[in-house]
Design a protein around this motif. Structure first.
Motif, PDB file in Angstrom:
ATOM      1  N   THR A  40     -37.716  44.439 -17.799  1.00 14.08           N
ATOM      2  CA  THR A  40     -37.868  43.218 -18.576  1.00 14.08           C
ATOM      3  C   THR A  40     -39.243  42.632 -18.280  1.00 14.08           C
ATOM      4  N   LYS A  43     -40.974  41.734 -14.709  1.00 13.87           N
ATOM      5  CA  LYS A  43     -40.208  42.328 -13.614  1.00 13.87           C
ATOM      6  C   LYS A  43     -40.549  43.806 -13.480  1.00 13.87           C
ATOM      7  N   SER A  62     -24.912  45.529  -9.799  1.00 10.86           N
ATOM      8  CA  SER A  62     -24.563  44.622 -10.901  1.00 10.86           C
ATOM      9  C   SER A  62     -23.985  45.343 -12.116  1.00 10.86           C
ATOM     10  N   GLU A  86     -23.783  42.018 -20.465  1.00 13.91           N
ATOM     11  CA  GLU A  86     -24.163  40.653 -20.124  1.00 13.91           C
ATOM     12  C   GLU A  86     -25.601  40.429 -20.555  1.00 13.91           C
ATOM     13  N   SER A  87     -25.972  39.162 -20.711  1.00 14.13           N
ATOM     14  CA  SER A  87     -27.343  38.858 -21.143  1.00 14.13           C
ATOM     15  C   SER A  87     -28.363  39.413 -20.145  1.00 14.13           C
ATOM     16  N   GLU A  88     -27.975  39.483 -18.878  1.00  9.10           N
ATOM     17  CA  GLU A  88     -28.872  40.015 -17.851  1.00  9.10           C
ATOM     18  C   GLU A  88     -29.133  41.509 -18.004  1.00  9.10           C
ATOM     19  N   ASP A  89     -28.363  42.168 -18.863  1.00  8.90           N
ATOM     20  CA  ASP A  89     -28.571  43.598 -19.095  1.00  8.90           C
ATOM     21  C   ASP A  89     -29.676  43.854 -20.125  1.00  8.90           C
TER      22      ASP A  89
END
Length: 124
Positions: A40, A43, A62, A86-89
């Protein structure tokens, strides 16, 4: 030398499933080490799943119990089945390959020589 092409990315709602694929050309990846990474903006690229030449697998904490890495019997397609997203994916997902002999799980990007171009996964 194997070439890798990812496909199957897209936009999905949180809680849904998506499967992305990585197809090899130029060789089969029998006994290769393979990995899925995601990145992302801002990162570092991180490993989310890996499989070694013996078929042993590793998952980022996770994504454990939600993602599954798999190879077809012909050893030409690597898939990542992603459930309960999840949005974090969200991120660009890359597959990577390292030729044999390879009987350890590789989870650091520098360990791989061959990369695909990436496929975008967006979870909202």
């Amino acid at each position: 030398q194997v070439q890798l092409v990812e496909s199957g990315g897209g936009s999905v709602q949180a809680g849904r499933s998506l499967t992305i694929s990585c197809t090899a050309s130029g060789d089969t990846w029998r006994n290769y080490c393979m990995g899925w990474f995601r990145q992302t903006p801002g990162k570092e690229r991180e490993a989310v799943a890996a499989v070694d030449g013996r078929g042993d697998t590793w998952y980022l904490d996770s994504v454990k119990d939600r993602f599954t890495i798999a190879q077809d019997n012909a050893k030409t397609t690597l898939t990542l089945h992603m459930n309960n997203l999840e949005s974090e994916d969200t991120g660009i997902y890359y597959c990577a390959a390292e030729p044999p002999p390879c009987d350890v799980l590789l989870v650091i990007p520098i360990m791989y020589k061959t990369w695909g171009q990436g496929t975008q996964v967006t979870v909202s």
